[in-house]
Design a protein around this motif. Sequence first.
Motif, short mmCIF file in Angstrom:
data_model
loop_
_atom_site.label_atom_id
_atom_site.label_comp_id
_atom_site.label_asym_id
_atom_site.label_seq_id
_atom_site.Cartn_x
_atom_site.Cartn_y
_atom_site.Cartn_z
N VAL A 163 0.85 -1.19 0.00
CA VAL A 163 0.00 0.00 0.00
C VAL A 163 0.89 1.24 0.00
CG1 VAL A 163 -1.78 1.29 1.22
CG2 VAL A 163 -1.81 -1.21 1.26
N THR A 164 0.66 2.14 -0.93
CA THR A 164 1.47 3.35 -1.07
C THR A 164 0.57 4.58 -1.00
OG1 THR A 164 2.99 2.14 -2.52
CG2 THR A 164 3.16 4.54 -2.51
N LEU A 165 1.05 5.60 -0.31
CA LEU A 165 0.30 6.85 -0.15
C LEU A 165 0.78 7.87 -1.17
CD1 LEU A 165 -1.77 8.49 1.52
CD2 LEU A 165 0.12 9.18 3.02
N TYR A 166 -0.19 8.48 -1.87
CA TYR A 166 0.14 9.47 -2.90
C TYR A 166 -0.59 10.78 -2.61
CZ TYR A 166 1.95 5.62 -5.78
OH TYR A 166 2.66 4.56 -6.26
N ALA A 167 0.02 11.87 -3.07
CA ALA A 167 -0.61 13.19 -3.04
C ALA A 167 -0.82 13.65 -4.48
CB ALA A 167 0.25 14.19 -2.29
N CYS A 168 -1.99 14.20 -4.73
CA CYS A 168 -2.31 14.74 -6.06
C CYS A 168 -2.76 16.18 -5.86
CB CYS A 168 -3.40 13.91 -6.73
SG CYS A 168 -3.79 14.47 -8.41
N GLY A 169 -2.04 17.12 -6.47
CA GLY A 169 -2.33 18.52 -6.20
C GLY A 169 -2.31 19.39 -7.44
N THR A 170 -2.75 20.62 -7.25
CA THR A 170 -2.79 21.57 -8.36
C THR A 170 -1.39 22.00 -8.79
OG1 THR A 170 -3.09 23.37 -6.74
CG2 THR A 170 -5.07 22.46 -7.77
N TRP A 171 -0.35 21.70 -7.97
CA TRP A 171 1.01 22.05 -8.38
C TRP A 171 1.45 21.24 -9.60
CZ3 TRP A 171 -0.09 20.05 -3.45
CH2 TRP A 171 0.17 18.69 -3.27
N THR A 172 0.72 20.14 -9.89
CA THR A 172 0.98 19.40 -11.13
C THR A 172 -0.28 19.36 -11.99
OG1 THR A 172 0.45 17.30 -10.04
CG2 THR A 172 2.77 17.96 -10.11
N GLY A 173 -1.17 20.33 -11.80
CA GLY A 173 -2.39 20.37 -12.59
C GLY A 173 -3.34 19.22 -12.34
N LEU A 174 -3.21 18.57 -11.17
CA LEU A 174 -4.03 17.39 -10.81
C LEU A 174 -3.86 16.26 -11.82
CD1 LEU A 174 -7.32 19.22 -9.75
CD2 LEU A 174 -5.57 18.28 -8.23
N ARG A 175 -2.69 16.23 -12.45
CA ARG A 175 -2.44 15.21 -13.48
C ARG A 175 -1.42 14.16 -13.06
NH1 ARG A 175 -4.03 19.69 -16.09
NH2 ARG A 175 -5.21 19.48 -18.02
N LYS A 176 -0.82 14.35 -11.90
CA LYS A 176 0.24 13.43 -11.48
C LYS A 176 0.07 13.06 -10.01
CE LYS A 176 5.28 13.15 -10.96
NZ LYS A 176 6.55 13.90 -11.05
N PHE A 177 0.30 11.82 -9.68
CA PHE A 177 0.28 11.35 -8.31
C PHE A 177 1.72 11.28 -7.80
CE2 PHE A 177 -3.71 9.86 -10.01
CZ PHE A 177 -4.61 10.05 -8.96
N ASP A 178 2.02 12.04 -6.75
CA ASP A 178 3.37 12.07 -6.19
C ASP A 178 3.43 11.15 -4.97
OD1 ASP A 178 4.44 14.11 -7.94
OD2 ASP A 178 3.11 15.50 -6.90
N GLU A 179 4.34 10.21 -5.00
CA GLU A 179 4.49 9.28 -3.88
C GLU A 179 5.06 10.00 -2.67
OE1 GLU A 179 6.76 5.08 -2.75
OE2 GLU A 179 6.58 5.73 -4.85
N MET A 180 4.49 9.74 -1.50
CA MET A 180 4.95 10.35 -0.25
C MET A 180 5.91 9.38 0.45
SD MET A 180 1.49 12.25 1.09
CE MET A 180 2.45 13.51 1.98
N ASP A 181 7.01 9.91 0.95
CA ASP A 181 8.08 9.08 1.52
C ASP A 181 7.94 8.97 3.03
OD1 ASP A 181 9.29 8.81 -1.02
OD2 ASP A 181 10.21 10.80 -0.79
N LEU A 182 8.19 7.78 3.56
CA LEU A 182 8.12 7.53 4.99
C LEU A 182 9.31 8.19 5.69
CD1 LEU A 182 6.73 6.09 7.37
CD2 LEU A 182 8.15 4.09 6.84
N GLN A 183 9.04 8.92 6.80
CA GLN A 183 10.08 9.62 7.55
C GLN A 183 10.34 8.91 8.88
OE1 GLN A 183 11.49 12.46 5.93
NE2 GLN A 183 10.21 11.53 4.32
N ASP A 184 11.40 9.34 9.56
CA ASP A 184 11.79 8.73 10.83
C ASP A 184 10.74 8.92 11.92
OD1 ASP A 184 14.15 7.89 9.68
OD2 ASP A 184 15.32 9.62 10.39
N ASP A 185 9.96 10.03 11.84
CA ASP A 185 8.94 10.28 12.87
C ASP A 185 7.63 9.54 12.60
OD1 ASP A 185 8.02 11.69 10.70
OD2 ASP A 185 7.81 13.61 11.74
N GLY A 186 7.62 8.68 11.60
CA GLY A 186 6.42 7.91 11.28
C GLY A 186 5.49 8.59 10.31
N SER A 187 5.82 9.79 9.86
CA SER A 187 4.97 10.50 8.91
C SER A 187 5.40 10.20 7.48
CB SER A 187 5.04 12.00 9.15
OG SER A 187 6.34 12.51 8.83
#
Length: 534
Positions: A163-187
Amino acid sequence: GVTGLIKCIMMGRSSAAPPNVHLRLLNPHLDVTGWPAVFETELCDFGQNSGLVGVSSFGVSGTNAHAEVWARCKIGPNSASRFSGFGDPERRLDQLRVICPVTLGPIDYLTGEPATSTARAGRADVLRDELAPYDVSSYAYDGAYRFRRSELDDVGEELESGVTLYACGTWTGLRKFDEMDLQDDGSYMITVALGETRCESFFLCLNKSPALRLYPAVHNAGPQIWVHGPDDQADSRRWLIDGRDTEVPAGTLYQIRVWWGAERKKVHWEQVAPGPIVARFQHKYFVLGTWTTWAPKDMLKDLDEEGVWEASFIIGPSGREEFQFVRDQDPQQLLYPAKAGTTSDASVPVRGPDDLGTGKAWVVHGRTDEEVRLRLEVDDGEFAVSVTRSTGSTTTWRSLRGWSRRAYVLCGSWTEYAHQPLVMDRERPGVFRLSGQVGSSFSQEYLGYVEFFKIMVDGDPKQAWYPELAFARSGECIVHGPGADSEDRHWMVRSGRPGTPFEVVFDPNAIDRRRVVTWTWEDPLALTYGAEST
């Protein structure tokens, strides 16, 4: 005497106090300053399922007597009658839920605990500080606890394998899903840059699936708002990173962080120092017009001037054409005039990009087959729209910066609903004020002198702020808007004295949604005569 005692018993039994007979106004010569009492002019709900009620009797001969009655409410909404289902798991009541005015998420009405699938129905498992409120979520409550059965569910769990978490935003015209990376604090984190409009919106999803979206409880949400999903019920709701009011320049970097939990998800973002250059998406602008039946049509980017887009059209046989602009074909990023039907008045500012432009368009009148050229300039949150006719004449409209980019208007019954602009408080940027005065007409229905009002963006009734409950008092309920669902939901100002001055305060960015619209009395004596205040 005995009649007063019987009245006390009836008040305790119904958990309500009846109004005083024929009482409308207090005698102005009666000094009750500092006396903790309420003189009822209408039926008052105790809001308790039990309590003490007392009566005093003063005899002519000097005999004084006082009696107190404790009673458990037996009738009405506060009834404390036994419910046999509490001992039977099959008949136990479900958890009663209300909406938190801060997170806008569901909470238990009794404890303020988030309403989750693991909550214990019919159980009060927490005890906050004495006199602390229970009407806000425990995630928004910043006080201490005298008792907690268990700690709040933490967030910061790792997603399951595959399972992978993605963000889709207007910074890419809502045309691209950007994968979010896991950090040391669990976020899970992603870094984005504000575009040329100084605002960007986004949603989240799992495995790029539209049926597994994460979205806020309301549209254009801030980071404190409750997160729903993953499911397919988003209904176009997004989070909004907005730097326009506080003059955050284009290109500013933000880190968006998401903490995952089984019962709660948390979304937060913050501005960060300049770092590695974030790849810029090439945004496009389109024109929507009557000649295209409001379908988006590409505008040509000027290769010599940065941020300039151009288009042209031919006036049809009606001799009238209307148009707006849109960024990346996203209906939530419209550019439009503040006033519907704007033709040649260059003082009307450009609004947007947002989704409040329904029914608002620029209008061009001319002869059939006349060519009209359009020019859109975009520069770090500022917009300029120009219309050039075949005669060579040009009209230009410009946007406003900062808090001036929107105008808020109040229409109230004390001015026969004439539009009055709210004025920003210089000491509190983003807070707007307007004074009014209660009239002289007494309302038998509301047992007082009353006035009604609502607040609108640019005076547009379709973009009004309104209370959840009609005729709400100051701070009584959650405020919604701007939107077209206001119907007849006005705020009501009620005073026991005619001519009482008051001040309406509008704070569209208030954390507690009950405090978006409030008012206070400008005359302290108004409280003496039964007026309401926050």
